[in-house]
Design an enzyme around this catalytic site. Structure first.
Site, short mmCIF file in Angstrom:
data_model
loop_
_atom_site.label_atom_id
_atom_site.label_comp_id
_atom_site.label_asym_id
_atom_site.label_seq_id
_atom_site.Cartn_x
_atom_site.Cartn_y
_atom_site.Cartn_z
N SER A 129 0.85 -1.19 0.00
CA SER A 129 0.00 0.00 0.00
C SER A 129 0.88 1.24 0.00
O SER A 129 1.96 1.24 0.61
CB SER A 129 -0.91 0.02 1.24
OG SER A 129 -1.62 1.24 1.30
N TYR A 142 -1.95 -0.20 10.10
CA TYR A 142 -1.98 -0.58 8.69
C TYR A 142 -0.71 -0.13 7.99
O TYR A 142 -0.09 -0.91 7.26
CB TYR A 142 -3.21 0.03 8.02
CG TYR A 142 -3.41 -0.40 6.59
CD1 TYR A 142 -3.83 -1.69 6.28
CD2 TYR A 142 -3.16 0.48 5.53
CE1 TYR A 142 -4.03 -2.09 4.96
CE2 TYR A 142 -3.34 0.09 4.22
CZ TYR A 142 -3.78 -1.19 3.94
OH TYR A 142 -3.95 -1.58 2.63
#
Length: 267
Positions: A129, A142
């Protein structure tokens, strides 16, 4: 013979889009899901797999090999989102996220490496990501789990060179998928000192996903990587400003970059 491709988390979102695209290009595609029976209309086979469960990883790989002689490409796409103030996210949820986003992909890699090494070829693509390149407010866990997978990939690449096995990262920005529905959201607590700012950030994150790019862009990018003679270490796919944010982090002083993020999140 067509290359055999295994995509973890291939039943929806980016994984589904990638699988359908690659199948149209002539590849033999297998996807995975924790509940494959929920996807009877999938355009490619869906095999049971929970990346946090070693037995299901082993069983999945064996199932593919029973049908095919090789796994040419592994796309580690399965992952989970998580949001919340770091102070308020339960330890169990932090550990669960790392089990899914870091340890799970590592264990799937370990399961396919002996096969690829035997055939002296293979490609592993880890879907990370853009959030993994920076510590984002209320997305710290995250960012950390995806950033760790980026670094692990760098190490793996060097260790696998001698076996003619390539590994690379693809870091997507925001795409229009159902990822927000599957995230763990720490609740917005009425008595929390973070209540208003976290609530604002949470709504902004969901809007970014709803307004995100078409996941077919990721499918096209991964197709190009599979066909690259020498895959790069890192790829970024997404809106210009999301990719440019990584460049800014490299060139700006830390405190100025931090201020830009805080202004963006109205902190």
């Amino acid at each position: 013979m067509s290359k055999v491709i295994l995509i973890t988390g291939g039943s929806s979102g980016i994984g589904k889009s990638v699988g359908e695209y690659l199948q149209l290009k002539g590849y033999k595609v297998y996807g995975t899901s924790r509940n494959p029976n929920n996807y009877p209309d999938s355009k490619f086979p869906i095999i049971a797999l929970d990346v946090t469960e070693q037995d299901t990883i082993k069983s999945c790989v064996q199932t593919v090999l029973q049908n095919e002689s090789q796994i040419d490409v592994l796309i580690n796409n399965a992952g989970a989102g998580i949001t919340g103030p770091l102070e308020e996210i339960p330890d169990a949820e932090i550990k669960r996220n790392f089990e899914t986003n870091l340890f799970g992909p590592i264990n799937v890699i370990k399961a396919v490496l002996p096969i690829m090494r035997k055939h002296k070829s293979g490609l592993i693509i880890n879907v990370t990501s853009i959030a993994g390149y920076m510590g984002l407010p209320y997305r710290g866990v995250y960012s950390a789990s995806k950033g760790a997978l980026e670094l692990v990939t760098e190490s793996f690449r060097m260790e696998l060179k001698a076996f003619n096995i390539n590994m690379t990262n693809v870091a997507p920005g925001d795409f229009a998928t159902n990822i927000a529905a599957g995230r763990y959201h720490a609740p917005v607590l009425e008595d929390s000192p973070y209540r208003d700012k976290y609530d604002y950030s949470l709504k902004m994150m969901d809007e970014h996903v709803d307004e995100g790019n078409d996941p077919s862009q990721m499918a096209e990018a991964i197709y190009r990587i599979i066909n690259a003679k020498q895959p790069k270490i890192h790829y970024k796919v997404g809106a210009f400003m999301q990719k440019f944010s990584i460049v800014l982090k490299r060139i700006l002083p830390d405190t100025i970059y931090e201020k830009l993020l805080m202004n963006h999140y109205k902190l």
